[in-house]
Design an enzyme around this catalytic site. Structure first.
Site, short mmCIF file in Angstrom:
data_model
loop_
_atom_site.label_atom_id
_atom_site.label_comp_id
_atom_site.label_asym_id
_atom_site.label_seq_id
_atom_site.Cartn_x
_atom_site.Cartn_y
_atom_site.Cartn_z
N HIS A 138 72.46 8.47 78.70
CA HIS A 138 73.25 8.78 79.85
C HIS A 138 74.56 7.96 80.00
O HIS A 138 74.37 6.85 80.09
CB HIS A 138 72.13 8.48 81.03
CG HIS A 138 71.11 9.53 81.21
ND1 HIS A 138 69.82 9.31 81.22
CD2 HIS A 138 71.02 11.29 80.83
CE1 HIS A 138 69.02 10.62 81.10
NE2 HIS A 138 69.98 11.39 80.98
N ARG A 196 77.09 11.55 84.02
CA ARG A 196 75.53 11.21 83.41
C ARG A 196 75.38 12.08 82.12
O ARG A 196 74.75 11.46 80.87
CB ARG A 196 74.55 11.94 84.18
CG ARG A 196 73.03 11.88 83.84
CD ARG A 196 72.10 12.46 84.86
NE ARG A 196 70.69 12.88 84.25
CZ ARG A 196 69.75 11.88 84.42
NH1 ARG A 196 69.60 10.67 84.58
NH2 ARG A 196 68.58 12.37 83.74
N HIS A 213 67.68 2.83 78.91
CA HIS A 213 68.46 3.47 80.36
C HIS A 213 68.48 2.66 81.27
O HIS A 213 67.99 1.44 81.21
CB HIS A 213 67.21 4.68 80.75
CG HIS A 213 67.50 5.86 79.64
ND1 HIS A 213 68.18 6.90 79.96
CD2 HIS A 213 66.49 6.17 78.38
CE1 HIS A 213 67.92 7.70 79.00
NE2 HIS A 213 66.87 7.11 78.00
N GLU A 221 63.70 1.04 80.94
CA GLU A 221 64.93 1.31 82.38
C GLU A 221 65.08 -0.27 82.55
O GLU A 221 64.37 -0.87 83.06
CB GLU A 221 64.22 2.00 83.50
CG GLU A 221 63.85 3.29 82.90
CD GLU A 221 64.81 4.41 83.25
OE1 GLU A 221 65.93 4.14 83.77
OE2 GLU A 221 64.65 5.57 82.65
#
Lengths: 278, 363
Positions: B90, B150, B221, B295
């Site tokens: 992303h 994104r 991410h 994340e």
């Protein structure tokens, strides 16, 4: 197991197309195609009632709504609250339709960071079930909110500096692409977050989870009734749909009256389009 | 005359060495870098560490850019077991490519002196892709209005004119089931079909070809501070879910020991929201036993636009988390010799046929 998975995969291709919240989809006009069929909605796991796992997202989603409510009431250029942890959560269906969440959670001030002193709160968050969207209803109790406002001095200094008639602050992209927020812009950034909380609160449902991703612009308007008047364009991020949603808003602030949002305007963008829609 | 020519040559060589050394020392891992700088850096890593680094082009983006990974480890004639890491699926999650670069720097800087990293280099190969969605990443650097992009940059069609597919919904793992949109303008548009995007295909081809060697799939991410385990689709569990959770929780503990940040561990339907067609799910689905989505920072405050002064601490803690996972997997696969030596120490109860891996050693 592999056969089962393949069958499941095949079945999934035949099934109806699930979608994230319709309200957060980009305007259909952006696709450039006429008569795009509306997306059908799936039954998500909104069925969870009873005790909720506090680390799971239904509890966090409801707590985030309570957080937005807290910031609209107690946020200022020198105080923004962030969610630290949810301790307990439960949900129940209510007679009139909709679901009510009961929450026990902690918040911290942005200034002190997520490991700083935490404020304990409890809240009831009701997501009503109505034909047209209406915002959630929140009842909130936080301990020790009434204690001496230690940011009063900073607030008054900030107010005095910018209330003068020839003050005309304007800026773009807060933070900038590298995450920088200048010293001077910090209070405006926090104010934008508080003002955005009014919108995030109002727009929340059980299918959304909002955060403010960036302040696209701030432009000071002429002061009115001894309130600082600021026009913000804020970029909100919704987690489930991953969309960036742009809102323009007019907010007022003073140390006495706090933040009020006077006007809001959704600014639909076609950020992905090759050219603007016809 | 000859002497002065030689002196000049020596000075030039020394200056050149100094310059490339300075160039290396001066690559700032605490700043975000645009794609051309990352590509130059990748070449440099390969050039400066020829014994342990080689680059591989394994696909092309929609806009026809090469997708390149760094293969890192002691070179071997036969294929070794491997760990995969990709960053930047992303575009707006800039801290992710920053972490991949930091990770490479750390292991290259320590494999000679750190016994643990040295052993990893011996037994494993690391396949690291610093930026997977190169087109999207470059687009997010274009100007202030593109920072929050994104998806990939696939062009729209006559029927739907918006750019881009969400690559992390495009993988052939329960593709299209949940958490997606069929509207090509949506940020979770999962593509016209599974693996419609060349970036997705590059990964599925590579993982498919190296399936037997691949022990671990890591995808990086932001934001949220979470360690995600398969599957993103509700009510579908990986067979080793319990073990994945155990490994994830240990990694979260390792992360929090560095700077006190708490990372939640769980499946997306539990801790984030339901998704389908993610690369993490695909890896597990084809049989790579350990697959995690990391994340990184932040949560609400800076969200995607993490300040540069948080790059270093974010990378430090994520490195500990990644190493916790990698070491667990390595020890499980390469310490079996040690385990069989403790056969006498196993509490096998009354069953003489028991395998001692199943029981905790007594000492």
């Amino acid at each position: 197991m592999k056969t089962f998975c393949s069958v499941w995969l095949l079945l999934s291709l035949v099934e109806l197309s699930p979608a994230p919240p319709v309200s957060q989809e980009p305007p259909l006009a952006c696709t450039g195609a006429p008569g795009h069929a509306p997306q059908s909605e799936t039954a998500e796991d909104m069925a969870s009632t009873g005790d909720l796992e506090p680390t799971h997202y239904p509890a966090r989603r409801a707590a985030t709504v309570a957080l937005h409510y807290l910031n609209t009431h107690h946020g200022s250029p020198f105080r923004v609250f962030g969610l630290q942890q949810v301790h307990k959560a439960s949900a129940e269906d209510v007679a009139a339709g909709g679901r009510k969440y009961k929450l026990d959670f902690s918040v911290t001030d942005w200034a002190s960071g997520s490991e700083g002193p935490a404020l304990r709160c409890s809240a009831d968050v009701l997501f009503p079930q109505t034909e047209r969207h209406s915002g959630p209803e929140v009842q909130l109790r936080c301990e020790a909110l009434q204690q001496i406002n230690r940011t009063a001095q900073e607030e008054h200094a900030f107010y005095q500096r910018y209330i003068s008639p020839d003050s005309a602050v304007s800026a773009r992209d807060i933070p900038d692409s590298y995450g920088n927020v200048s010293e001077e812009m910090q209070p405006f950034w926090r104010l934008a977050r508080v003002a955005a909380s009014f919108i995030m609160l109002r727009e929340s449902s059980e299918r959304t989870e909002f955060n403010m991703a960036q302040v696209a612009s701030v432009a000071q308007q002429g002061s009115s009734e001894e309130q600082l008047m600021l026009e913000f364009v804020v970029l909100l991020h919704d987690f489930p749909s991953q969309e960036i949603i742009q809102w323009k808003l007019l907010a007022s602030w003073s140390p006495d009256r706090g933040v009020r949002v006077l006007q809001t305007e959704w600014q639909p963008r076609c950020p992905h389009a090759t050219k603007p829609p016809n | 005359m000859k002497g002065s020519v030689i002196s000049v040559l020596v000075v030039l060589v020394v200056l050149d060495r100094l310059a490339s050394g300075l160039e290396h020392r001066s690559y700032d891992y605490t700043k975000y870098h645009p794609m051309d700088e990352i590509s130059t850096w990748m070449n440099q890593m390969e050039r400066e560490n020829p014994d342990v680094v080689s680059s591989m082009v394994y696909g092309q983006t929609y806009e026809k850019r090469n997708i390149t990974l760094l293969k890192i480890g002691f070179k071997n004639t036969t294929p070794k077991k491997a760990v995969w890491m990709d960053c930047g699926i992303h575009a707006r999650e800039w801290i992710a490519p920053a972490f991949c670069q930091y990770f490479v720097k750390e292991i290259l800087g320590s494999y000679k002196t750190d016994a643990n990293v040295n052993t990893l280099f011996k037994n494993l190969d690391f396949y690291i892709t610093p930026v997977l969605n190169i087109d999207g990443y470059i687009y997010s650097w274009r100007d202030n209005t593109t920072r929050l992009w994104r998806k990939s940059r696939t062009a729209g069609t006559e029927t739907c004119r918006c750019f881009g597919t969400d690559l992390n919904r495009n993988f052939p793992a329960y593709w299209g089931m949940v958490g997606i949109s069929r509207n090509c303008c949506s940020d979770v548009y999962n593509g016209p079909t599974a693996v419609s995007e060349p970036e997705t295909k590059a990964v599925t081809d590579f993982l498919g070809a190296h399936q037997n060697e691949m022990l671990c799939y890591l995808t990086i991410h932001s934001p949220s501070q979470m360690i995600l385990v398969p599957y993103g689709v509700p009510n579908i569990s990986a067979p080793n879910y319990d073990e994945l959770m155990e490994v994830g929780l240990a990694a979260a503990k390792a992360i929090s020991a560095v700077h006190g940040k708490s990372y939640k561990v769980g499946t997306p339907p539990d801790v984030l929201y339901a998704t389908s067609g993610s690369s993490r799910d695909f890896a597990r689905f084809i049989g790579i036993p350990y697959s995690f989505g990391l994340e990184l920072r932040d949560k609400e405050k800076y969200h995607f636009i993490l300040p540069e002064n948080q790059i270093q601490p974010s990378c430090e803690e994520a490195y500990r988390g990644a190493m916790s996972i990698i070491n667990y997997i390595h020890d499980k696969n390469f310490k079996s010799a040690a385990v069989s030596q403790t056969v006498d120490n196993c509490d096998c109860l009354m069953d003489l046929e028991c395998k001692c891996d199943d029981f905790k050693p007594l000492y």
